[in-house]
Design a protein around this motif. Structure first.
Motif, PDB file in Angstrom:
ATOM      1  N   LEU A 153      26.840  43.481  35.162  1.00 21.85           N
ATOM      2  CA  LEU A 153      27.421  42.142  35.064  1.00 21.85           C
ATOM      3  C   LEU A 153      28.873  42.128  35.539  1.00 21.85           C
ATOM      4  CD1 LEU A 153      25.871  41.012  31.666  1.00 21.85           C
ATOM      5  CD2 LEU A 153      25.364  40.082  33.934  1.00 21.85           C
ATOM      6  N   MET A 154      29.598  43.207  35.274  1.00 20.90           N
ATOM      7  CA  MET A 154      30.975  43.284  35.756  1.00 20.90           C
ATOM      8  C   MET A 154      31.012  43.364  37.281  1.00 20.90           C
ATOM      9  SD  MET A 154      34.164  43.152  35.225  1.00 20.90           S
ATOM     10  CE  MET A 154      34.107  43.045  33.432  1.00 20.90           C
ATOM     11  N   SER A 155      29.983  43.958  37.889  1.00 21.15           N
ATOM     12  CA  SER A 155      29.904  44.000  39.351  1.00 21.15           C
ATOM     13  C   SER A 155      29.836  42.595  39.927  1.00 21.15           C
ATOM     14  CB  SER A 155      28.670  44.811  39.790  1.00 21.15           C
ATOM     15  OG  SER A 155      28.760  46.149  39.354  1.00 21.15           O
ATOM     16  N   PHE A 156      29.053  41.734  39.293  1.00 18.82           N
ATOM     17  CA  PHE A 156      28.963  40.354  39.766  1.00 18.82           C
ATOM     18  C   PHE A 156      30.244  39.578  39.465  1.00 18.82           C
ATOM     19  CE2 PHE A 156      24.481  41.460  39.793  1.00 18.82           C
ATOM     20  CZ  PHE A 156      24.101  40.950  41.027  1.00 18.82           C
ATOM     21  N   TYR A 157      30.938  39.954  38.407  1.00 16.25           N
ATOM     22  CA  TYR A 157      32.235  39.327  38.127  1.00 16.25           C
ATOM     23  C   TYR A 157      33.214  39.592  39.273  1.00 16.25           C
ATOM     24  CZ  TYR A 157      36.830  38.541  36.049  1.00 16.25           C
ATOM     25  OH  TYR A 157      38.114  38.117  35.821  1.00 16.25           O
ATOM     26  N   LEU A 158      33.140  40.793  39.863  1.00 18.68           N
ATOM     27  CA  LEU A 158      34.017  41.111  40.986  1.00 18.68           C
ATOM     28  C   LEU A 158      33.789  40.163  42.165  1.00 18.68           C
ATOM     29  CD1 LEU A 158      33.998  45.026  41.251  1.00 18.68           C
ATOM     30  CD2 LEU A 158      35.853  43.565  40.455  1.00 18.68           C
ATOM     31  N   GLY A 159      32.545  39.691  42.308  1.00 18.59           N
ATOM     32  CA  GLY A 159      32.234  38.812  43.430  1.00 18.59           C
ATOM     33  C   GLY A 159      32.254  37.345  43.084  1.00 18.59           C
ATOM     34  N   ALA A 160      32.591  37.018  41.831  1.00 15.07           N
ATOM     35  CA  ALA A 160      32.516  35.623  41.372  1.00 15.07           C
ATOM     36  C   ALA A 160      33.835  34.890  41.559  1.00 15.07           C
ATOM     37  CB  ALA A 160      32.095  35.579  39.909  1.00 15.07           C
ATOM     38  N   SER A 161      33.738  33.571  41.679  1.00 13.97           N
ATOM     39  CA  SER A 161      34.918  32.704  41.801  1.00 13.97           C
ATOM     40  C   SER A 161      34.770  31.509  40.870  1.00 13.97           C
ATOM     41  CB  SER A 161      35.080  32.211  43.244  1.00 13.97           C
ATOM     42  OG  SER A 161      35.280  33.284  44.138  1.00 13.97           O
ATOM     43  N   GLU A 162      35.896  30.833  40.637  1.00 15.67           N
ATOM     44  CA  GLU A 162      35.936  29.569  39.922  1.00 15.67           C
ATOM     45  C   GLU A 162      35.197  29.627  38.580  1.00 15.67           C
ATOM     46  OE1 GLU A 162      37.965  27.411  41.022  1.00 15.67           O
ATOM     47  OE2 GLU A 162      38.304  28.325  42.988  1.00 15.67           O
ATOM     48  N   SER A 167      33.149  32.012  33.307  1.00 13.57           N
ATOM     49  CA  SER A 167      31.997  32.115  32.412  1.00 13.57           C
ATOM     50  C   SER A 167      31.574  33.564  32.200  1.00 13.57           C
ATOM     51  CB  SER A 167      30.822  31.299  32.963  1.00 13.57           C
ATOM     52  OG  SER A 167      31.142  29.933  33.034  1.00 13.57           O
ATOM     53  N   LEU A 168      31.550  34.351  33.260  1.00  9.07           N
ATOM     54  CA  LEU A 168      31.188  35.763  33.131  1.00  9.07           C
ATOM     55  C   LEU A 168      32.223  36.514  32.304  1.00  9.07           C
ATOM     56  CD1 LEU A 168      29.815  36.709  36.674  1.00  9.07           C
ATOM     57  CD2 LEU A 168      28.615  37.019  34.503  1.00  9.07           C
ATOM     58  N   GLN A 169      33.497  36.200  32.521  1.00  7.37           N
ATOM     59  CA  GLN A 169      34.560  36.848  31.754  1.00  7.37           C
ATOM     60  C   GLN A 169      34.390  36.581  30.264  1.00  7.37           C
ATOM     61  OE1 GLN A 169      38.589  36.480  33.269  1.00  7.37           O
ATOM     62  NE2 GLN A 169      39.409  36.289  31.185  1.00  7.37           N
ATOM     63  N   ASP A 170      34.097  35.348  29.914  1.00  6.91           N
ATOM     64  CA  ASP A 170      33.896  35.005  28.502  1.00  6.91           C
ATOM     65  C   ASP A 170      32.657  35.703  27.941  1.00  6.91           C
ATOM     66  OD1 ASP A 170      36.123  33.400  28.542  1.00  6.91           O
ATOM     67  OD2 ASP A 170      35.010  31.536  28.852  1.00  6.91           O
ATOM     68  N   PHE A 171      31.575  35.720  28.713  1.00  9.89           N
ATOM     69  CA  PHE A 171      30.334  36.336  28.253  1.00  9.89           C
ATOM     70  C   PHE A 171      30.515  37.832  28.006  1.00  9.89           C
ATOM     71  CE2 PHE A 171      26.188  38.380  29.061  1.00  9.89           C
ATOM     72  CZ  PHE A 171      25.416  37.724  28.105  1.00  9.89           C
ATOM     73  N   LEU A 172      31.345  38.474  28.812  1.00  6.15           N
ATOM     74  CA  LEU A 172      31.591  39.909  28.672  1.00  6.15           C
ATOM     75  C   LEU A 172      32.603  40.225  27.570  1.00  6.15           C
ATOM     76  CD1 LEU A 172      31.616  40.826  32.469  1.00  6.15           C
ATOM     77  CD2 LEU A 172      29.922  41.556  30.783  1.00  6.15           C
ATOM     78  N   GLY A 173      33.070  39.201  26.875  1.00  5.46           N
ATOM     79  CA  GLY A 173      33.944  39.417  25.729  1.00  5.46           C
ATOM     80  C   GLY A 173      35.417  39.395  26.045  1.00  5.46           C
ATOM     81  N   PHE A 174      35.789  39.021  27.283  1.00  4.11           N
ATOM     82  CA  PHE A 174      37.174  39.060  27.716  1.00  4.11           C
ATOM     83  C   PHE A 174      37.848  37.695  27.684  1.00  4.11           C
ATOM     84  CE2 PHE A 174      36.407  43.282  29.718  1.00  4.11           C
ATOM     85  CZ  PHE A 174      37.542  43.928  29.244  1.00  4.11           C
ATOM     86  N   GLY A 175      37.409  36.827  26.772  1.00 10.32           N
ATOM     87  CA  GLY A 175      38.104  35.550  26.639  1.00 10.32           C
ATOM     88  C   GLY A 175      39.549  35.768  26.247  1.00 10.32           C
ATOM     89  N   HIS A 176      40.459  35.034  26.874  1.00  9.69           N
ATOM     90  CA  HIS A 176      41.881  35.241  26.589  1.00  9.69           C
ATOM     91  C   HIS A 176      42.186  34.872  25.148  1.00  9.69           C
ATOM     92  CE1 HIS A 176      46.281  34.725  26.840  1.00  9.69           C
ATOM     93  NE2 HIS A 176      46.187  35.632  27.793  1.00  9.69           N
ATOM     94  N   SER A 185      45.651  35.219  32.704  1.00  9.97           N
ATOM     95  CA  SER A 185      44.628  35.208  31.661  1.00  9.97           C
ATOM     96  C   SER A 185      43.288  35.693  32.197  1.00  9.97           C
ATOM     97  CB  SER A 185      44.464  33.794  31.089  1.00  9.97           C
ATOM     98  OG  SER A 185      43.900  32.929  32.050  1.00  9.97           O
ATOM     99  N   GLN A 186      43.258  36.061  33.482  1.00  9.07           N
ATOM    100  CA  GLN A 186      42.034  36.553  34.100  1.00  9.07           C
ATOM    101  C   GLN A 186      42.007  38.078  34.085  1.00  9.07           C
ATOM    102  OE1 GLN A 186      41.802  34.898  38.037  1.00  9.07           O
ATOM    103  NE2 GLN A 186      41.998  32.790  37.312  1.00  9.07           N
ATOM    104  N   VAL A 187      40.826  38.619  33.906  1.00 10.35           N
ATOM    105  CA  VAL A 187      40.655  40.064  33.879  1.00 10.35           C
ATOM    106  C   VAL A 187      40.593  40.615  35.302  1.00 10.35           C
ATOM    107  CG1 VAL A 187      38.995  41.890  33.341  1.00 10.35           C
ATOM    108  CG2 VAL A 187      39.559  40.182  31.632  1.00 10.35           C
ATOM    109  N   ASN A 188      41.293  41.693  35.540  1.00  9.36           N
ATOM    110  CA  ASN A 188      41.209  42.406  36.816  1.00  9.36           C
ATOM    111  C   ASN A 188      39.964  43.288  36.774  1.00  9.36           C
ATOM    112  OD1 ASN A 188      41.472  44.150  39.008  1.00  9.36           O
ATOM    113  ND2 ASN A 188      43.697  44.244  38.853  1.00  9.36           N
ATOM    114  N   GLY A 189      38.933  42.863  37.464  1.00  9.21           N
ATOM    115  CA  GLY A 189      37.653  43.582  37.423  1.00  9.21           C
ATOM    116  C   GLY A 189      37.748  45.026  37.833  1.00  9.21           C
ATOM    117  N   LEU A 190      38.654  45.343  38.766  1.00  9.25           N
ATOM    118  CA  LEU A 190      38.798  46.733  39.218  1.00  9.25           C
ATOM    119  C   LEU A 190      39.296  47.635  38.100  1.00  9.25           C
ATOM    120  CD1 LEU A 190      40.235  46.388  42.834  1.00  9.25           C
ATOM    121  CD2 LEU A 190      37.939  47.053  42.137  1.00  9.25           C
ATOM    122  N   LEU A 412      24.146  33.677  36.478  1.00 11.98           N
ATOM    123  CA  LEU A 412      23.677  34.242  37.747  1.00 11.98           C
ATOM    124  C   LEU A 412      22.681  33.304  38.405  1.00 11.98           C
ATOM    125  CD1 LEU A 412      23.093  38.002  36.721  1.00 11.98           C
ATOM    126  CD2 LEU A 412      25.186  36.944  37.570  1.00 11.98           C
ATOM    127  N   GLY A 413      22.775  32.009  38.098  1.00 11.19           N
ATOM    128  CA  GLY A 413      21.812  31.029  38.586  1.00 11.19           C
ATOM    129  C   GLY A 413      22.123  30.505  39.973  1.00 11.19           C
TER     130      GLY A 413
END
Length: 493
Positions: A153-162, A167-176, A185-190, A412-413
């Motif tokens: 899921l973090m791999s797809f976060y690297l390719g996600a925008s807007e 939404s992926l950041q929040d789902f992965l538990g990284f809500g600010h 307030s955004q997570v650096n996926g790398l 991922l829809g």
């Protein structure tokens, strides 16, 4: 975000201390100008206060973009500049292979707050996923890799925008923590991928009793160009990483080609091959974990033994025997027994079996991370003669099914924004995580595989001959590598 917490001081106390210091300096140093006295008093008060403070930095900030990174991100336009078209799946051109072999090493430094924080997020997602999948496969063996699920899921976060990125950041538990929505307030996926690799290296620690391999593949439609940066950022996330083009519109041919490719690239032939494909998709992701562990000083019992799949149904399976000191607890209140089996310096298994009429479903229904912590903290040493089945389990699970059951299929829809993967519209198909897990004997001589305690006390005889819960941990971080239910010791789903 930095929170300063003071101890033994409040605003009234600070003001009172300031007044006392001010009066003291006026009486003692009347030759000094008042302005300098005030500055000296303020500085002294600040020093005193700082020695009584402790600064707490929220772990989120260890993964967030910093100011310079934000400036770089904001200066970039939203169009991917460097693209490439993956080679066809039928290609034999080894020189252009998008495979990267990453050397696995043993991380020896002391783990910090960031790894511990990330571990807690991964474990939480792992338990949520297990709860859903055990409902789907209620009467079957099911096994998931918590780290691979989170990493996928973090791999797809690297390719996600807007909205998809948020939404992926929040789902992965990284809500600010403050609910902010700016760049910092955004997570650096790398950063997260890097920490995942450290934890992976610990989880996949290699020694004589451990063999592990992770293979990740991306399959895309012909002529779909991908971001070089996106692919490059993911290559270190697996031991082998492949990108191939395949025509999804011809589903029968695509399925055969993908299965043949995986059989060729995987060290252990997968027994749960692809059976269907979404012909409207243009992007498919698979990540395959292979893990083989050996129980030290154990041997294979010559005859097949009974394993009770159900109270009135048994099968014959190969069983392992070992005697020695194990950490163990039998809980007569909860009617369950818990056994810890070390596989290496870091990795260990925790087996949980119901007793006295209790059921696996009953234990699973209340299973949480706190439950496991209580089990781990309550174990005591006991001399045991153990029999347990030799395991070969493979689970292939579609993450899309998990998200649908959790009512977050939009992550991922069809409307998800993956504009950092390609300038073209990504139509994501299956996202498959496969776990192939084997537990074997070490090949010890049955006549010599005895522990020094054999003449000191009678061993407690334990026989894992009915369904049980299995979890695999990394000892340093307590990160969950595997979590599942064994109903059939030799099972493919």
């Amino acid at each position: 975000m930095i929170f300063a917490r003071s101890t033994n001081f409040n605003n009234n106390q600070i003001q009172q201390n300031y007044k006392k210091l001010h009066k003291f300096f006026l009486q003692s140093y009347t030759f000094l100008p008042t302005m300098y006295i005030q500055k000296l008093v303020f500085l002294t008060a600040c020093i005193g206060l700082s020695t009584c403070n402790r600064v707490y930095v929220h772990p989120f900030n260890l993964f967030a973009f910093n100011k310079s990174e934000c400036e770089k991100v904001q200066s970039q336009n939203h169009t991917i500049e460097n693209m490439f078209i993956p080679i066809p799946i039928e290609s034999k051109m080894k020189g252009e292979d998008k495979s990267v072999k990453v050397k696995t090493y043993q991380e020896t430094r002391q783990l910090g707050t960031s790894e511990s924080y990330l571990t807690s997020l991964m474990n939480d997602l792992g338990f949520r996923a297990f709860k859903q999948w055990r409902e789907i496969y209620r009467s079957d063996t099911v096994l998931i890799s918590c780290t691979n699920l989170y990493g996928s899921l973090m791999s797809f976060y690297l390719g996600a925008s807007e909205h998809t990125s948020t939404s992926l950041q929040d789902f992965l538990g990284f809500g600010h923590p403050s609910g902010a929505t700016n760049c910092s307030s955004q997570v650096n996926g790398l950063k997260v991928i890097s920490k995942l690799k450290i934890i992976d290296n610990l989880l996949f620690s290699k020694n004589a009793n451990i063999d592990a391999l992770k293979t990740t593949c991306i399959f895309v439609s012909p002529s779909l160009s991908l971001s070089e940066k996106f692919v490059h950022d993911l290559t270190s996330s697996a031991d082998h990483f492949y990108v191939r083009a395949v025509d999804f519109t011809d589903s029968v041919t695509a399925i055969n080609l993908i299965n043949k490719f995986l059989e060729t690239q995987l060290a252990k032939k997968s027994k749960s091959g692809l059976t269907s494909i979404d012909v409207t998709s243009n992007f498919m992701y698979t990540s395959h974990i292979q893990f083989k562990g050996k129980v030290s000083k154990s041997f294979l019992i010559p005859e097949l033994q009974h394993f009770w799949i159900e109270p009135n149904r048994k099968i014959l399976v190969p069983m392992i025997s070992v005697s020695g000191v194990f950490q163990f607890k039998e809980d007569y209140t909860s009617n369950q027994l818990v056994l810890k089996i070390s596989l290496s310096e870091n990795d260990f298994l925790l087996l949980v079996q119901p007793t006295n009429g209790n059921t696996l479903e009953n234990i699973e229904s209340s299973l949480t991370w706190d439950t496991y912590l209580k089990w781990l903290n309550s174990l005591t040493n006991r001399y045991i003669s153990l029999s347990l089945p030799k395991l070969e389990i493979e689970s292939a699970l579609n993450i899309q099914d998990l998200l649908t059951n959790l009512e977050v299929s939009y992550l991922l829809g069809k409307d998800a924004d993956f504009s950092k993967i390609s300038n073209a519209n990504i139509k994501l198909g299956k996202v498959i995580n496969t776990v192939h897990f084997e537990l074997e004997d070490s090949g010890a001589d049955p006549n010599e595989a005895q522990d020094d305690h054999k003449n000191k006390e009678e061993p407690l005889k334990l026989n894992f001959d009915k369904p049980f819960i299995v979890a695999m941990f990394e000892g340093s971080t307590k990160a969950l590598l595997l979590l599942g239910r064994v109903v059939n010791p030799v099972n493919i789903i």
